[in-house]
Enzyme design. Structure first.
Site, short mmCIF file in Angstrom:
data_model
loop_
_atom_site.label_atom_id
_atom_site.label_comp_id
_atom_site.label_asym_id
_atom_site.label_seq_id
_atom_site.Cartn_x
_atom_site.Cartn_y
_atom_site.Cartn_z
N LYS A 172 0.84 -1.20 0.00
CA LYS A 172 0.00 0.00 0.00
C LYS A 172 0.87 1.25 0.00
O LYS A 172 1.51 1.60 0.99
CB LYS A 172 -0.94 0.05 1.20
CG LYS A 172 -2.05 1.06 0.93
CD LYS A 172 -2.62 1.77 2.12
CE LYS A 172 -1.83 2.88 2.72
NZ LYS A 172 -1.78 4.14 1.96
N GLU A 245 10.34 2.47 10.05
CA GLU A 245 11.27 3.58 9.85
C GLU A 245 10.44 4.86 9.98
O GLU A 245 9.52 5.08 9.19
CB GLU A 245 11.91 3.51 8.46
CG GLU A 245 12.99 2.46 8.35
CD GLU A 245 14.12 2.65 9.35
OE1 GLU A 245 14.36 3.80 9.79
OE2 GLU A 245 14.74 1.65 9.71
N CYS A 279 13.45 11.83 5.96
CA CYS A 279 13.64 11.52 7.38
C CYS A 279 15.11 11.62 7.74
O CYS A 279 15.46 11.67 8.91
CB CYS A 279 13.07 10.16 7.73
SG CYS A 279 13.79 8.85 6.77
N GLU A 378 10.09 16.81 14.42
CA GLU A 378 10.38 16.71 12.99
C GLU A 378 9.41 17.61 12.22
O GLU A 378 8.20 17.47 12.33
CB GLU A 378 10.22 15.26 12.52
CG GLU A 378 10.61 15.11 11.06
CD GLU A 378 10.59 13.67 10.59
OE1 GLU A 378 9.55 13.01 10.80
OE2 GLU A 378 11.58 13.22 10.00
#
Ligand code: UN1
Length: 479
Positions: A172, A245, A279, A378
């Site tokens: 997906k 992750e 990231c 973040e």
């Protein structure tokens, strides 16, 4: 408009509903209409994968290797066309998009080789006459969920090892970037892989999450911390193997003895290329006292030269933010930084362009402390926080003072500081005189603390997640 369909059990299945794939560089440009899978489609995909597993996992290694090689070869042969699609749907500039597509092709070629390299271990037992064999076996059916920021490379580095080690896949992709995912599925479908081994289900994670985790053996996810942690809880309840992750708040340390040009290049690339949407981005620039002003001045000058524009225009160096929502998040963090007392010395403004897109000038804050939200959370945009420190020891302690642990970089000409940093950075990856973002395709990728969970991705280390170890004891004298 024709609808790009889901791939379930080797058949293209149109959706009852569909979503429009919009170009973030030009919001009037619709790339296509992509099927939205229903939870029933997902369940059918998992059933098809389950059905295909015995044949695929025991099937001929030569055919498996050749299929993976063909996938890699087609991706590489069509690199310009796929890079154009990637730039158009995600907003990465063409140069970076091409790099990503080539990386995806190489990942498949690497794992085509891995199919036949997988060996085992044979040991003597402590019991006389007994031999021990340690072998790896595929897990079964694996759910793969990928983010929007690497629309082809991250799918490639999950799908290729999953298939190489004999698993079946339900994939997906992120709802924002179905174009590259569909193109990849089409290539995989035509590679000669049996029906049901690989399935594509497009749609929103919120709508499909439960169905995606019901009845598979493992899940590999790259994306936000919030979604990752929710997946971890569900997978734990289901007893599934998990690989996550998630975010990063990666430090780039710049020491007094650094080469200023190298440091500026590392910061420019790591903090702002790919619109900061990695990231692995360097969102904290930790700079020692004596080089601080020289570095900031040179970085600002270089940022001023950055052309922000249409991802497919040849002179663009930074493309748009991926969508309106991410742009709003970036702008809100720029406000938060100001309110917290950091100084916005460069950029940070929404740019109007014709045709309209989600453009933001790269933003640099100075005078930041490591406790500010822009230094802890973040952002996932082109926003970097400069934190001034006295010396190497303070730099290292600030670098490690974070809930994340993906990558840490250092710019220095001192071997002793570089070596100490390599040993003491609490991250999965360390970069010396290189940007924190941008990794090779054949070596492990992953982090520590809040950034990652479970075994590393990529290279031969991918086997840690995509296989299960079996230990066999053989009493050879009784054979
Ligand atoms: C890179 O920096 O080349 O989502 C890869 C991400 C990472 C991949 C970064 N999983 O940004």
């Amino acid at each position: 408009m024709t609808q790009y369909a889901n791939l379930v059990g080797g058949r293209w299945v149109v959706g009852k509903t569909a979503s429009l794939n919009i170009n973030p560089s030009d919001t009037n440009d619709v790339i296509g209409e992509y099927a939205q899978a229903s939870p029933d489609d997902v369940t059918a995909a998992i059933d098809a994968a389950r059905h295909a597993f015995p044949g695929w996992s025991r099937g001929g290694l030569q055919e498996r290797s050749e299929a993976l090689y063909r996938i890699g070869a087609e991706i590489l042969a069509r690199a310009d066309e796929l890079a154009d699609l990637l730039a158009r749907e995600e907003g990465k500039v063409l140069r970076e998009a091409k790099g990503e597509v080539v990386r995806a092709g190489n990942v498949f070629r690497f794992f085509a080789g891995e199919v036949v390299r997988g060996g085992g271990q044979r040991l003597a037992s402590i019991r006389p006459g007994v031999d021990i064999e340690i072998t790896r076996e595929p897990l079964g059916v694996i759910t793969l969920i990928t983010p929007w920021n690497f629309p082809i490379a991250i799918p490639a580095w999950k799908i290729a090892p999953a298939l190489a080690y004999g698993n079946c896949v339900v994939f997906k992709p992120a709802d924002l970037v179905p174009g590259c995912a569909w193109a990849l599925a089409d290539i995989i479908h035509r590679s000669g892989i049996p029906a049901g081994v690989f399935n594509l289900v497009m749609g929103r994670g919120a709508a499909l999450g439960d169905a995606l985790l019901a009845g598979t053996d493992a899940v590999s996810f790259t994306g936000s911390e919030g979604v990752g942690n929710a997946i971890l809880m569900k997978a734990a309840a289901n007893g599934q193997k998990v690989q996550l992750e998630m975010g990063g708040k990666n430090p780039l340390v710049i020491l007094d003895d650094a080469d200023v040009d190298t440091a500026v290049q590392c910061a420019l690339d790591g903090s702002f290329f790919s619109t900061g949407q990695r990231c692995t981005a360097s969102s904290r620039l930790i700079v020692t006292n004596r080089i601080h002003d020289r570095f900031v001045e040179a970085l600002q000058a270089a940022m001023g030269q950055m052309v922000v524009g249409d991802a497919r225009a040849p002179d663009s160096m930074i493309g748009p933010v991926v969508d309106e929502r991410q742009l709003a998040t970036d702008l809100s963090y720029i406000d938060i930084g100001r309110t917290e007392g950091a100084k916005l010395v460069q950029g940070g403004e929404r740019l109007e362009r014709a045709p309209p897109g989600f453009y933001l000038s790269p933003a640099l804050f100075t005078g930041c402390t490591n406790t500010m939200r822009i230094a802890r959370e973040e952002v996932f945009g082109p926003v970097a926080a400069v934190i001034r420190v006295a010396d190497y020891d303070e730099a290292l302690s600030v670098a490690n003072d974070t809930g994340f642990g993906l990558c840490a970089g250092i710019c220095t000409t001192s071997l002793s500081h570089a070596s100490h940093f390599r040993r003491n950075a609490q991250t999965g990856m360390v970069m010396v005189n290189l940007p924190t973002a941008g990794v090779d395709y054949h070596v492990p990728f992953g982090g520590r603390k809040g950034s990652s969970y479970g075994p590393r991705e990529q290279g031969s280390y991918a086997a840690e997640f995509f296989t299960s170890v079996k230990t066999t004891y053989i009493n050879a004298g009784r054979l």
